[in-house]
Design a protein around this motif. Sequence first.
Motif, PDB file in Angstrom:
ATOM      1  N   GLY A  79      43.768  87.687  50.469  1.00  6.53           N
ATOM      2  CA  GLY A  79      42.586  86.876  50.760  1.00  6.53           C
ATOM      3  C   GLY A  79      42.612  85.476  50.193  1.00  6.53           C
ATOM      4  O   GLY A  79      41.575  84.801  50.156  1.00  6.53           O
ATOM      5  N   GLY A  80      43.788  85.014  49.757  1.00  3.63           N
ATOM      6  CA  GLY A  80      43.890  83.686  49.175  1.00  3.63           C
ATOM      7  C   GLY A  80      44.425  82.655  50.148  1.00  3.63           C
ATOM      8  O   GLY A  80      44.704  82.952  51.317  1.00  3.63           O
ATOM      9  N   THR A  81      44.588  81.437  49.641  1.00  2.00           N
ATOM     10  CA  THR A  81      45.013  80.306  50.476  1.00  2.00           C
ATOM     11  C   THR A  81      46.037  79.468  49.738  1.00  2.00           C
ATOM     12  O   THR A  81      45.904  79.222  48.527  1.00  2.00           O
ATOM     13  N   LEU A  82      47.064  79.022  50.464  1.00  8.23           N
ATOM     14  CA  LEU A  82      48.029  78.057  49.937  1.00  8.23           C
ATOM     15  C   LEU A  82      48.000  76.814  50.816  1.00  8.23           C
ATOM     16  O   LEU A  82      48.020  76.912  52.046  1.00  8.23           O
ATOM     17  N   VAL A  83      47.942  75.655  50.173  1.00 14.76           N
ATOM     18  CA  VAL A  83      47.944  74.376  50.879  1.00 14.76           C
ATOM     19  C   VAL A  83      49.154  73.574  50.432  1.00 14.76           C
ATOM     20  O   VAL A  83      49.377  73.422  49.223  1.00 14.76           O
ATOM     21  N   GLN A  84      49.957  73.093  51.387  1.00 14.15           N
ATOM     22  CA  GLN A  84      51.014  72.153  51.033  1.00 14.15           C
ATOM     23  C   GLN A  84      50.404  70.758  51.030  1.00 14.15           C
ATOM     24  O   GLN A  84      50.100  70.200  52.076  1.00 14.15           O
ATOM     25  N   ALA A  85      50.244  70.204  49.832  1.00 17.20           N
ATOM     26  CA  ALA A  85      49.617  68.891  49.680  1.00 17.20           C
ATOM     27  C   ALA A  85      50.602  67.780  50.033  1.00 17.20           C
ATOM     28  O   ALA A  85      51.810  68.002  50.152  1.00 17.20           O
ATOM     29  N   GLU A  86      50.080  66.566  50.163  1.00 22.96           N
ATOM     30  CA  GLU A  86      50.943  65.443  50.524  1.00 22.96           C
ATOM     31  C   GLU A  86      51.773  64.935  49.354  1.00 22.96           C
ATOM     32  O   GLU A  86      52.782  64.268  49.537  1.00 22.96           O
ATOM     33  N   ASP A  87      51.370  65.237  48.126  1.00 22.36           N
ATOM     34  CA  ASP A  87      52.152  64.867  46.951  1.00 22.36           C
ATOM     35  C   ASP A  87      51.584  65.611  45.746  1.00 22.36           C
ATOM     36  O   ASP A  87      50.618  66.371  45.859  1.00 22.36           O
ATOM     37  N   GLU A  88      52.194  65.360  44.580  1.00 20.61           N
ATOM     38  CA  GLU A  88      51.774  66.074  43.362  1.00 20.61           C
ATOM     39  C   GLU A  88      50.392  65.652  42.884  1.00 20.61           C
ATOM     40  O   GLU A  88      49.651  66.456  42.306  1.00 20.61           O
ATOM     41  N   LEU A  89      50.038  64.384  43.104  1.00 21.06           N
ATOM     42  CA  LEU A  89      48.707  63.926  42.701  1.00 21.06           C
ATOM     43  C   LEU A  89      47.629  64.676  43.488  1.00 21.06           C
ATOM     44  O   LEU A  89      46.612  65.103  42.924  1.00 21.06           O
ATOM     45  N   ALA A  90      47.846  64.808  44.775  1.00 25.36           N
ATOM     46  CA  ALA A  90      46.880  65.545  45.593  1.00 25.36           C
ATOM     47  C   ALA A  90      46.826  67.006  45.184  1.00 25.36           C
ATOM     48  O   ALA A  90      45.740  67.602  45.092  1.00 25.36           O
ATOM     49  N   SER A  91      47.991  67.605  44.934  1.00 22.84           N
ATOM     50  CA  SER A  91      48.009  69.038  44.658  1.00 22.84           C
ATOM     51  C   SER A  91      47.251  69.378  43.381  1.00 22.84           C
ATOM     52  O   SER A  91      46.465  70.331  43.358  1.00 22.84           O
ATOM     53  N   ILE A  92      47.452  68.607  42.307  1.00 22.39           N
ATOM     54  CA  ILE A  92      46.770  68.946  41.058  1.00 22.39           C
ATOM     55  C   ILE A  92      45.263  68.746  41.189  1.00 22.39           C
ATOM     56  O   ILE A  92      44.471  69.529  40.663  1.00 22.39           O
ATOM     57  N   ASN A  93      44.850  67.726  41.959  1.00 17.13           N
ATOM     58  CA  ASN A  93      43.413  67.513  42.125  1.00 17.13           C
ATOM     59  C   ASN A  93      42.790  68.557  43.039  1.00 17.13           C
ATOM     60  O   ASN A  93      41.635  68.962  42.839  1.00 17.13           O
ATOM     61  N   MET A  94      43.544  69.031  44.023  1.00 20.65           N
ATOM     62  CA  MET A  94      43.053  70.150  44.840  1.00 20.65           C
ATOM     63  C   MET A  94      42.865  71.402  43.983  1.00 20.65           C
ATOM     64  O   MET A  94      41.894  72.149  44.146  1.00 20.65           O
ATOM     65  N   VAL A  95      43.822  71.637  43.072  1.00 21.73           N
ATOM     66  CA  VAL A  95      43.736  72.810  42.197  1.00 21.73           C
ATOM     67  C   VAL A  95      42.533  72.698  41.269  1.00 21.73           C
ATOM     68  O   VAL A  95      41.818  73.686  41.023  1.00 21.73           O
ATOM     69  N   ILE A  96      42.296  71.500  40.747  1.00 15.74           N
ATOM     70  CA  ILE A  96      41.094  71.304  39.916  1.00 15.74           C
ATOM     71  C   ILE A  96      39.845  71.615  40.732  1.00 15.74           C
ATOM     72  O   ILE A  96      38.920  72.300  40.255  1.00 15.74           O
ATOM     73  N   GLY A  97      39.808  71.139  41.965  1.00 20.50           N
ATOM     74  CA  GLY A  97      38.647  71.413  42.811  1.00 20.50           C
ATOM     75  C   GLY A  97      38.486  72.882  43.123  1.00 20.50           C
ATOM     76  O   GLY A  97      37.367  73.427  43.099  1.00 20.50           O
ATOM     77  N   GLY A  98      39.599  73.565  43.422  1.00 22.27           N
ATOM     78  CA  GLY A  98      39.515  74.992  43.709  1.00 22.27           C
ATOM     79  C   GLY A  98      38.998  75.780  42.522  1.00 22.27           C
ATOM     80  O   GLY A  98      38.163  76.681  42.671  1.00 22.27           O
ATOM     81  N   SER A  99      39.487  75.436  41.336  1.00 22.75           N
ATOM     82  CA  SER A  99      39.043  76.141  40.136  1.00 22.75           C
ATOM     83  C   SER A  99      37.591  75.823  39.809  1.00 22.75           C
ATOM     84  O   SER A  99      36.825  76.701  39.413  1.00 22.75           O
ATOM     85  N   PHE A 100      37.205  74.553  39.970  1.00 16.44           N
ATOM     86  CA  PHE A 100      35.808  74.177  39.746  1.00 16.44           C
ATOM     87  C   PHE A 100      34.892  74.990  40.647  1.00 16.44           C
ATOM     88  O   PHE A 100      33.776  75.364  40.261  1.00 16.44           O
ATOM     89  N   GLY A 101      35.389  75.319  41.838  1.00 17.21           N
ATOM     90  CA  GLY A 101      34.594  76.125  42.755  1.00 17.21           C
ATOM     91  C   GLY A 101      34.581  77.603  42.425  1.00 17.21           C
ATOM     92  O   GLY A 101      33.961  78.391  43.140  1.00 17.21           O
ATOM     93  N   GLY A 102      35.296  77.998  41.370  1.00 16.81           N
ATOM     94  CA  GLY A 102      35.234  79.380  40.904  1.00 16.81           C
ATOM     95  C   GLY A 102      36.412  80.247  41.263  1.00 16.81           C
ATOM     96  O   GLY A 102      36.401  81.449  40.998  1.00 16.81           O
TER      97      GLY A 102
END
Length: 574
Positions: free
Chosen positions: A247-270
């Motif tokens: 039931g999870g999701t993996l996103v290939q981000a455009e670069d490392e800056l995007a990926s770490i900020n996406m991860v912060i957002g995902g975690s902030f969302g719980g």
Amino acid sequence: MTSQTVSIAITGAGGAGVMTAGQMLLDAAAKAGLYGLMTRSSGPQIRGGEAAAYIRLSSQPIDCPNDTFDVLFCFDWMNVDRFAAELPLRPDSVIIGDQDAVNPPEMITRSVARQLLVPLGETAKNIEGGRPNMIGLGILGELAGIPLEALQAILEKVLHRKGEVALNASLEGLRQGMQLADDLEAEIGLNLHLERLAQDKTRWSLTGNEAAGMGALRAGVRFCAAYPITPATEILEWLAPNIEKVGGTLVQAEDELASINMVIGGSFGGVPSLTATSGPGLALMTEALGLAVSAEIPLVVIDVMRGGPSTGIPTKSEQSDLNIALHGLHGDAPHLVTAPTSIADCLFTVQWSVHLAEKLQTPAIVLSDQSLGQSRNIIDKPADLAFIAERDVVSDGIVEYKRYALTDSGVSPMAIPGTRGGEYVADGLETAENARPSSAAEDHYAQLDKRQRKLLKFEYGQHWALIEGEGDIAVVTFGSVTAPVREAIQRLAADGQSVKLVALRLLAPALPDAFEAALAGVEKVLVVEQTHSKQFYRYLRSEYDLPKQTDVLAKPGPLPYRPAEIVAKLKEMI
């Protein structure tokens, strides 16, 4: 005669099927009841070009390369000299090559090892659709005593999708290769047969990257955002299909800056969240990691280290990201740094790291490396430990919510977006307890203490380090270097010499009391690491009291540690 371990190197040009043959040999050995390890090496071009597969098979569990190779099997001579430093041979080792190959390189002609030529290409030509790598697989399988049934089963499993013609050609090549090996054994007495064990255990075949992905899912990670980078990409390749199954999701981000900020957002969302990268990517992520520390947002970054600096050597292993993992964040930014001690331990350490990050609401950096990540190990099935992500969250309808309340533990309950009464500002500014931005000295001091306190007061239990053995000499190490150190200590124990092992799994925060207890009664310490500037030793000196008689064995990649060189150093100290 039967051996307890045998080491085989296979080399060839790109497209020769080196990795395919090596993987099949390893899998067939596992099916026959053996343990094994396969590491791989390639040129700086990462994909294509020359390649080498290094396989060690054993009757007992093993997780590091041996000191030398028994057999070097060359499908061709193309650029084999580039691997010369990685191929230690003995006078009784054997180099096997194609009898039709011309102009062997200097490393072959000057080698101390015996040289044997076989009709590799000629045999393959006589089989419709035949390939030399299947002939070689048959030769090596027979020399190692792997039964035909095990080899056939692996071929059928791997090649059935390619059709009956391709499968039959490979099976015929396998059989003819085994016949060629019979001739070698009869003529020169070359027999590397291993004592095979009864298959009374469930064995797993996995890489450190696969184990890391599995550990993440077991811990509850359900969101991953990352940008591909050698040698961490296989974590993403393994997670991509498997995270969806839970039931999870993996996103290939455009670069490392995007990926770490996406991860912060995902975690902030719980949602427990993770990214995987290597040194250059970690360098790009450090600013955002500071944000996660300040806003107390849990996440995990798996750094599969490689030779640096800059692009460095992407296909080779090194532990030289230690400094940036420990100290790379700006400001006073306490966070977790962990390191698995083996390929199998990648599963546990990542699972534990997710648990710690969620529990302590802070980033965790897991330091794997190319040697752990891309090597494949045959192991006994690991235990299924119950480390599941647990985050302290507030209930709906909370009144006068203080996101950064100054609790005794340092951990304050987190509100998931949408929680009634749990609204708060989460950003990189310093805050008061109620999450409102503040530049007041008392708030800054209090929040700095809070973020540090939650890491120092937590009870990490016995998992902070792998501690084995007794003695007044101890080896202190971490990461992939642990495996050759363990084997070196086992060899000394067989000679009646006792050495203690302390392999740190938790690198930050430092635990001085636990470290002191681990070294109780120890008079001499050897620190072993794979860096050029002794990063691990310097870190230990900055955080711990080391005995006066402390020595260091430090070398950078790309060459791995061999147990014999650690044995030699310990004998000097003894």
